[in-house]
Design an enzyme around this catalytic site. Structure first.
Site, PDB file in Angstrom:
ATOM      1  N   GLY A  57      50.262  -6.135  33.494  1.00 21.32           N
ATOM      2  CA  GLY A  57      49.296  -5.051  33.649  1.00 21.32           C
ATOM      3  C   GLY A  57      49.037  -4.402  32.309  1.00 21.32           C
ATOM      4  O   GLY A  57      49.966  -4.063  31.580  1.00 21.32           O
ATOM      5  N   ALA A  58      47.740  -4.241  31.978  1.00 16.41           N
ATOM      6  CA  ALA A  58      47.385  -3.690  30.666  1.00 16.41           C
ATOM      7  C   ALA A  58      46.439  -2.505  30.799  1.00 16.41           C
ATOM      8  O   ALA A  58      45.542  -2.317  29.981  1.00 16.41           O
ATOM      9  CB  ALA A  58      46.777  -4.782  29.792  1.00 16.41           C
ATOM     10  N   GLY A 112      50.670   0.048  31.347  1.00 16.10           N
ATOM     11  CA  GLY A 112      51.134  -1.193  30.723  1.00 16.10           C
ATOM     12  C   GLY A 112      51.021  -1.139  29.212  1.00 16.10           C
ATOM     13  O   GLY A 112      51.948  -1.527  28.479  1.00 16.10           O
ATOM     14  N   PHE A 118      41.397  22.282  37.191  1.00 20.83           N
ATOM     15  CA  PHE A 118      41.494  21.184  38.150  1.00 20.83           C
ATOM     16  C   PHE A 118      42.206  21.684  39.397  1.00 20.83           C
ATOM     17  O   PHE A 118      42.872  22.731  39.382  1.00 20.83           O
ATOM     18  CB  PHE A 118      42.247  20.004  37.516  1.00 20.83           C
ATOM     19  N   ASP A 154      48.844  -5.893  43.669  1.00 20.50           N
ATOM     20  CA  ASP A 154      49.577  -7.144  43.398  1.00 20.50           C
ATOM     21  C   ASP A 154      51.049  -6.888  43.028  1.00 20.50           C
ATOM     22  O   ASP A 154      51.954  -7.533  43.559  1.00 20.50           O
ATOM     23  CB  ASP A 154      48.923  -7.933  42.248  1.00 20.50           C
ATOM     24  N   GLN A 175      46.065   8.926  49.122  1.00 21.38           N
ATOM     25  CA  GLN A 175      45.174  10.058  48.849  1.00 21.38           C
ATOM     26  C   GLN A 175      43.720   9.744  49.163  1.00 21.38           C
ATOM     27  O   GLN A 175      43.193   8.734  48.693  1.00 21.38           O
ATOM     28  CB  GLN A 175      45.285  10.454  47.374  1.00 21.38           C
ATOM     29  N   HIS A 184      40.247  11.302  48.272  1.00 23.59           N
ATOM     30  CA  HIS A 184      39.640  12.255  47.329  1.00 23.59           C
ATOM     31  C   HIS A 184      38.494  12.975  48.040  1.00 23.59           C
ATOM     32  O   HIS A 184      37.713  12.338  48.753  1.00 23.59           O
ATOM     33  CB  HIS A 184      39.119  11.487  46.109  1.00 23.59           C
ATOM     34  N   LEU A 225      33.186   7.728  42.964  1.00 19.87           N
ATOM     35  CA  LEU A 225      33.791   9.046  42.766  1.00 19.87           C
ATOM     36  C   LEU A 225      32.856  10.021  42.063  1.00 19.87           C
ATOM     37  O   LEU A 225      32.192   9.669  41.088  1.00 19.87           O
ATOM     38  CB  LEU A 225      35.062   8.900  41.922  1.00 19.87           C
ATOM     39  N   GLU A 259      36.585  15.427  40.200  1.00 23.35           N
ATOM     40  CA  GLU A 259      37.036  16.791  40.493  1.00 23.35           C
ATOM     41  C   GLU A 259      36.629  17.737  39.353  1.00 23.35           C
ATOM     42  O   GLU A 259      36.548  18.952  39.539  1.00 23.35           O
ATOM     43  CB  GLU A 259      38.559  16.776  40.648  1.00 23.35           C
ATOM     44  N   ARG A 296      43.948  18.337  46.784  1.00 22.10           N
ATOM     45  CA  ARG A 296      42.993  17.370  47.344  1.00 22.10           C
ATOM     46  C   ARG A 296      43.181  17.149  48.844  1.00 22.10           C
ATOM     47  O   ARG A 296      42.209  17.010  49.590  1.00 22.10           O
ATOM     48  CB  ARG A 296      43.138  16.028  46.619  1.00 22.10           C
ATOM     49  N   HIS A 326      41.386   6.902  47.494  1.00 21.28           N
ATOM     50  CA  HIS A 326      41.368   7.073  46.033  1.00 21.28           C
ATOM     51  C   HIS A 326      42.648   6.636  45.337  1.00 21.28           C
ATOM     52  O   HIS A 326      42.602   6.065  44.253  1.00 21.28           O
ATOM     53  CB  HIS A 326      41.127   8.557  45.742  1.00 21.28           C
ATOM     54  N   GLU A 349      50.483   3.617  38.426  1.00 25.55           N
ATOM     55  CA  GLU A 349      50.145   3.820  39.842  1.00 25.55           C
ATOM     56  C   GLU A 349      50.926   2.903  40.774  1.00 25.55           C
ATOM     57  O   GLU A 349      51.147   3.233  41.933  1.00 25.55           O
ATOM     58  CB  GLU A 349      48.629   3.667  40.051  1.00 25.55           C
ATOM     59  N   ARG A 368      48.972  13.872  45.148  1.00 22.23           N
ATOM     60  CA  ARG A 368      48.908  13.968  43.685  1.00 22.23           C
ATOM     61  C   ARG A 368      47.887  15.020  43.263  1.00 22.23           C
ATOM     62  O   ARG A 368      46.783  15.063  43.812  1.00 22.23           O
ATOM     63  CB  ARG A 368      48.496  12.615  43.103  1.00 22.23           C
TER      64      ARG A 368
HETATM   65  C1  LIG Z   1      37.263   6.623  39.712  1.00 25.44           C
HETATM   66  C2  LIG Z   1      38.629   7.149  39.357  1.00 25.44           C
HETATM   67  C3  LIG Z   1      38.754   8.224  38.498  1.00 25.44           C
HETATM   68  C4  LIG Z   1      40.018   8.707  38.154  1.00 25.44           C
HETATM   69  N1  LIG Z   1      40.122   9.761  37.307  1.00 25.44           N
HETATM   70  C5  LIG Z   1      41.345  10.214  36.960  1.00 25.44           C
HETATM   71  C6  LIG Z   1      41.482  11.308  36.064  1.00 25.44           C
HETATM   72  O1  LIG Z   1      40.510  11.861  35.571  1.00 25.44           O
HETATM   73  N2  LIG Z   1      42.730  11.729  35.755  1.00 25.44           N
HETATM   74  C7  LIG Z   1      43.858  11.143  36.267  1.00 25.44           C
HETATM   75  O2  LIG Z   1      44.964  11.571  35.951  1.00 25.44           O
HETATM   76  N3  LIG Z   1      43.747  10.081  37.109  1.00 25.44           N
HETATM   77  C8  LIG Z   1      42.519   9.609  37.452  1.00 25.44           C
HETATM   78  N4  LIG Z   1      42.432   8.538  38.298  1.00 25.44           N
HETATM   79  C9  LIG Z   1      43.631   7.774  38.625  1.00 25.44           C
HETATM   80  C10 LIG Z   1      44.027   6.927  37.409  1.00 25.44           C
HETATM   81  O3  LIG Z   1      42.874   6.460  36.755  1.00 25.44           O
HETATM   82  C11 LIG Z   1      44.873   5.713  37.793  1.00 25.44           C
HETATM   83  O4  LIG Z   1      45.887   6.084  38.669  1.00 25.44           O
HETATM   84  C12 LIG Z   1      45.507   5.103  36.531  1.00 25.44           C
HETATM   85  O5  LIG Z   1      44.528   4.874  35.544  1.00 25.44           O
HETATM   86  C13 LIG Z   1      46.243   3.827  36.862  1.00 25.44           C
HETATM   87  O6  LIG Z   1      46.668   3.261  35.644  1.00 25.44           O
HETATM   88  P1  LIG Z   1      47.664   2.020  35.630  1.00 25.44           P
HETATM   89  O7  LIG Z   1      47.922   1.698  34.215  1.00 25.44           O
HETATM   90  O8  LIG Z   1      48.816   2.287  36.514  1.00 25.44           O
HETATM   91  O9  LIG Z   1      46.837   0.848  36.330  1.00 25.44           O
HETATM   92  P2  LIG Z   1      45.418   0.186  35.981  1.00 25.44           P
HETATM   93  O10 LIG Z   1      44.664   0.903  34.945  1.00 25.44           O
HETATM   94  O11 LIG Z   1      44.757  -0.033  37.306  1.00 25.44           O
HETATM   95  O12 LIG Z   1      45.821  -1.207  35.353  1.00 25.44           O
HETATM   96  C14 LIG Z   1      46.357  -2.246  36.129  1.00 25.44           C
HETATM   97  C15 LIG Z   1      46.505  -3.459  35.244  1.00 25.44           C
HETATM   98  O13 LIG Z   1      47.214  -4.473  35.957  1.00 25.44           O
HETATM   99  C16 LIG Z   1      46.563  -5.711  35.796  1.00 25.44           C
HETATM  100  N5  LIG Z   1      46.910  -6.536  36.960  1.00 25.44           N
HETATM  101  C17 LIG Z   1      46.911  -6.177  38.266  1.00 25.44           C
HETATM  102  N6  LIG Z   1      47.333  -7.201  39.016  1.00 25.44           N
HETATM  103  C18 LIG Z   1      47.613  -8.232  38.174  1.00 25.44           C
HETATM  104  C19 LIG Z   1      48.081  -9.556  38.347  1.00 25.44           C
HETATM  105  N7  LIG Z   1      48.342 -10.089  39.559  1.00 25.44           N
HETATM  106  N8  LIG Z   1      48.239 -10.332  37.256  1.00 25.44           N
HETATM  107  C20 LIG Z   1      47.963  -9.851  36.001  1.00 25.44           C
HETATM  108  N9  LIG Z   1      47.513  -8.595  35.790  1.00 25.44           N
HETATM  109  C21 LIG Z   1      47.354  -7.801  36.857  1.00 25.44           C
HETATM  110  C22 LIG Z   1      45.096  -5.351  35.686  1.00 25.44           C
HETATM  111  O14 LIG Z   1      44.373  -6.376  35.055  1.00 25.44           O
HETATM  112  C23 LIG Z   1      45.200  -4.094  34.816  1.00 25.44           C
HETATM  113  O15 LIG Z   1      45.309  -4.459  33.464  1.00 25.44           O
HETATM  114  C24 LIG Z   1      41.163   8.084  38.685  1.00 25.44           C
HETATM  115  C25 LIG Z   1      41.039   7.007  39.545  1.00 25.44           C
HETATM  116  C26 LIG Z   1      39.782   6.557  39.904  1.00 25.44           C
HETATM  117  C27 LIG Z   1      39.681   5.451  40.906  1.00 25.44           C
END
Ligand SMILES: Cc1cc2nc3c(=O)[nH]c(=O)nc-3n(C[C@H](O)[C@H](O)[C@H](O)COP(=O)(O)OP(=O)(O)OC[C@H]3O[C@@H](n4cnc5c(N)ncnc54)[C@H](O)[C@@H]3O)c2cc1C
Length: 560
Positions: A10-11, A15, A113, A209, A228, A230, A240, A243, A274, A339, A363, A374
Site C-alpha cells: 500500500g502506497a 504506506g 471541523f 484487500d 462511518q 458521512h 463527497l 465537512e 458525523r 465513507h 485505514e 471518527r
Molecule cells: C472523499 C474522501 C475525502 C476524505 N477527506 C479526508 C480529510 O479531509 N481528512 C482526513 O483526515 N481524512 C479524509 N478522508 C479519509 C482518508 O482520506 C483515508 O482514510 C486515508 O487517506 C487512507 O489512507 P491509507 O494510506 O490508509 O490508504 P489509501 O490512501 O487508500 O492507500 C491504500 C494503498 O493500498 C494499495 N493497495 C490496496 N490493496 C492492494 C493490493 N491488494 N495490492 C497492492 N496494493 C494494494 C493501494 O494501491 C493504495 O496505494 C477522506 C476520505 C474520502 C473517501
C-alpha cells in the site's frame, strides 16, 4: 525472489509514511501498490488534517474531543499518542514542502471541523490529501533503499513454518506474472473497504484487500461493525461534499426550510460528530421531512463567494459537474453515505498485529483511535502518526534477522487460484452483479440505522454471495492489465470484510457511535464498553472481546 527487510503493501499516506520511516532507520524497503502511488485513495482527502498546534489549543483538548467522538470506544493511550504527536507530524509535513493554507498574518491557518472544540484543521484548499501525497512521494524518490513496485497487486501473505510472516505473493498487473516477495516484516497499508457499500465516497480500489489478507492468516480484526456514514454525500453517486463546507459555515435544511440540527445538537449544530449529524438527517428523511429524492439540503451560499472559490474550489466543480448545481448560488441536495471503516486489523500502538512480523497502519488498521466514530480530519493524522511508528518499529525489530526464505509452494498455490479464476466459464453470474448486490445489501441493512432482522438478512445474503463469488465468471482471459481477474480477487476480499462487519454488528447489542441499533437504542457501558474482535476459525468468523483502554477520561453522556 525480491528480498527486503520491510515490505510495505500500500502506497497511500500510511504506506508512504511507513516506508520513509523504515528507510530512515536503515532498512531496505519494498513498497507495493496496485495503482500508481499518487493515485492512491489518500489523494481524495479534501478537508484537512487535525493538530493542536495553536498555543490556545492543547493535545488534551484534541484527545478529549476524539474520545468523545469515538463514543468512548477509542483506546485512550493510542489517542493520547496520536494527539501528542500531531503538531510534530504537521510541522514535519510543512518542512517537507506541503503548502498548507496561511492566514492573512502569514501564519498557518485553520478551519473548524465536526466534533472539535477548537478550529484545529490544517488544509490545502480542498485538496489536502493530494498535496501531502505528492510531497511524500517526492521524499520517497530520494531514498535509493526504497524499491517501488507500482501496479503490482498482492494476493496473499505468506508465513514460514513457525507462523511468522515471511513475505507476500504479488501479481505484476502489466504482464500477469506472479512473484514471491521475501520480507522480514510486512506492513499492511491497503486502505479502507468502502466499495462493499453502494454508493460510497471511496474510490473503486478501496476493497479491503489488506484487512481480508490479514484475517485469512489469522490476525484478529477489531471494531468492524463501526462503519462511518458521512453526512454530506451526493445521492446516488456517493461523491463527497467535504465537512470543510460546514466548517466554513454551510447549514443543513429539511424540505420544510427548517435548520433541523437545532433539534439534535443545539450547541454544535452542523458541526456535531458525523454519526450524530447523519442520524439527524436520516431521521428527517425517514419521517417525511426530506426532499422527494431522499435528501436534505446543504446551503453553502451563506459562505462568501470569494471564500468558496478559495477554500472549496473542488466542491464547486463537484456540484456543477455531478449535480448541475452552482453551490455559490443555491443549496445542494445531500444525504448520509458510506465513507470510512473505523475498524480494521487490530494493532498495538506501534502497528504490530497478533501475527509475528505483520504490521498494519492507516485505514486498514484499528489501533483503535476512532472507536465508534471518527472525527473528520483525524484519519490523515492517523495514517501519518501510525504509519511512521509502524515503519520505524518494523525496521528496528528486524535488525540482525536473517533474510526469510518463504516456500515457493505458497506461490504455486496462488498461481493455481488465479488460473482457476481465469478459466471460469463466463456464463454464470458476473463479478459485477455479485458486487452490486453486496453493495445494495450493505447500504440497506448495515447503514445508519440497523436491527437484528435486517442484519440477519444481510448475513444470509453475504454468505450466499460468497458461494456465488467462487463461481462468478470473467471475460478477459489475457495476462496484460487483466482488471477482470483483479475484480474477482477483490470481490472475495470484500465479502470477507462484509461478513466480519455484519457478524460484529449483530453481536453488539447496543447503540454506540456509528452502530445505531433500533432494537437496542441505548448505549450500554455495563455490558458493551469493550471491543469486538473477530478472527477466522476454519472458514467462519469467531467473536471474542478485548478491553477498551481508559486513561483519564471516564465515559460520560455524549451530547453536542
Ligand atoms: C472523499 C474522501 C475525502 C476524505 N477527506 C479526508 C480529510 O479531509 N481528512 C482526513 O483526515 N481524512 C479524509 N478522508 C479519509 C482518508 O482520506 C483515508 O482514510 C486515508 O487517506 C487512507 O489512507 P491509507 O494510506 O490508509 O490508504 P489509501 O490512501 O487508500 O492507500 C491504500 C494503498 O493500498 C494499495 N493497495 C490496496 N490493496 C492492494 C493490493 N491488494 N495490492 C497492492 N496494493 C494494494 C493501494 O494501491 C493504495 O496505494 C477522506 C476520505 C474520502 C473517501
Amino acid at each position: 525472489m525480491p528480498h527486503h527487510d520491510v515490505l510495505v503493501i500500500g502506497a497511500g499516506l500510511a504506506g508512504q509514511r511507513a516506508a520513509l520511516a523504515a528507510a530512515e532507520e536503515g532498512a531496505s524497503v519494498g513498497i507495493i501498490s496496485k495503482v500508481h502511488p499518487v493515485r492512491s485513495h489518500s489523494n481524495a482527502a479534501q478537508g484537512g488534517i487535525n493538530a493542536a498546534l495553536n498555543p490556545e489549543d492543547s493535545w488534551e483538548s484534541h484527545a478529549f474531543d476524539t474520545i468523545k467522538g469515538s463514543d468512548y470506544l477509542g483506546d485512550q493511550d493510542a489517542i493520547e499518542i496520536m494527539c501528542r504527536e500531531a503538531p510534530g507530524a504537521l510541522l514535519d509535513l510543512e518542512h517537507k514542502g506541503v503548502t498548507f493554507h496561511r492566514n492573512e498574518e502569514g501564519r498557518l491557518g485553520t478551519r473548524a471541523f465536526g466534533g472539535a472544540s477548537a478550529a484545529r484543521t490544517y488544509y490545502v484548499a480542498d485538496i489536502t490529501g493530494q498535496a501531502i501525497l505528492h510531497v511524500l512521494y517526492e521524499q520517497l524518490l530520494k531514498h535509493d533503499t526504497v524499491y517501488r513496485y507500482e501496479e503490482w497487486f498482492t494476493t496473499a501473505l505468506v508465513q514460514d513454518d513457525e507462523g511468522r510472516i515471511a513475505g507476500a505473493v504479488t501479481r505484476n498487473i502489466r504482464d500477469g506474472s506472479m512473484d514471491l516477495f521475501s520480507a522480514k516484516a510486512v506492513i499492511l497499508a491497503t486502505g479502507g473497504n468502502g466499495q462493499i457499500y453502494t454508493p460510497t465516497t471511496n474510490a473503486l480500489i478501496c476493497t479491503g484487500d489488506g484487512i481480508a489478507m490479514a484475517y485469512r492468516v489469522g490476525a484478529p480484526l477489531m471494531d468492524m461493525e463501526m462503519i462511518q456514514y458521512h453526512p454530506t454525500t451526493l445521492a446516488g453517486l456517493g461523491l463527497l461534499i467535504t465537512e470543510g463546507a460546514r466548517g466554513e459555515g454551510a447549514q443543513l435544511y429539511n424540505a420544510q426550510g427548517e435548520r433541523f440540527m437545532e433539534k439534535y445538537a443545539p450547541n454544535k449544530m452542523e458541526l456535531a460528530s458525523r454519526d450524530v449529524v447523519s442520524r439527524a438527517e436520516q431521521t428527517e428523511i425517514d419521517e417525511g421531512r426530506g426532499f422527494p429524492d431522499g435528501t436534505v439540503a446543504l446551503d453553502i451560499t451563506v459562505v462568501p463567494r470569494k471564500r468558496i472559490h478559495e477554500a472549496l474550489r473542488e466542491i464547486v466543480n463537484v456540484g456543477r459537474d455531478f449535480a448541475g448545481v452552482d453551490i455559490t448560488r443555491e443549496p445542494i441536495h445531500i444525504k448520509p453515505g458510506n465513507h470510512y471503516v473505523m475498524g480494521g486489523v487490530k494493532t498495538d500502538n506501534d502497528g504490530q498485529t497478533d501475527i509475528p512480523g505483520l504490521y498494519a497502519a492507516g485505514e486498514c488498521a484499528c489501533v483503535s483511535v476512532h472507536g465508534g466514530n471518527r472525527l473528520g480530519a483525524n484519519s490523515l493524522l492517523d495514517t501519518l502518526v501510525f504509519g511512521r511508528r509502524s515503519g520505524a518499529h518494523a525496521a528496528l525489530s528486524v535488525k540482525g534477522l536473517l533474510p526469510r526464505e518463504p516456500s515457493y509452494a505458497q506461490l504455486r498455490d496462488e498461481e493455481r487460484r488465479v488460473a482457476a479464476i481465469v478459466r471460469r466459464d463466463a456464463g454464470g453470474r458476473r463479478v459485477s452483479e455479485v458486487r452490486a448486490e453486496l453493495g445494495a445489501t450493505m447500504d440497506r441493512y448495515v447503514a445508519v440505522f440497523r436491527d437484528e432482522d435486517g442484519l440477519r438478512i444481510a448475513l444470509d445474503t453475504v454468505r450466499r454471495l460468497k458461494e456465488e463469488a467462487n463461481e462468478a465468471g470473467i471475460d478477459d482471459k489475457g495476462s496484460v492489465f487483466n482488471q477482470d481477474v483483479l475484480s474477482a480477487l477483490e470481490l472475495q476480499f470484500m465479502l470477507d470484510n462484509a461478513e466480519c462487519i455484519v457478524v460484529s454488528a449483530i453481536e453488539r447489542r447496543e447503540s454506540r457511535g456509528a452502530q445505531y441499533r433500533t432494537d437496542y437504542p441505548e448505549r450500554n457501558d455495563d455490558e458493551w464498553l469493550k471491543h469486538i474482535d473477530v478472527a477466522v476459525n476454519g472458514v467462519q468468523p469467531e467473536i471474542s472481546y478485548s478491553q477498551v483502554t481508559v486513561t483519564q477520561w471516564e465515559p460520560q453522556e455524549r451530547t453536542y
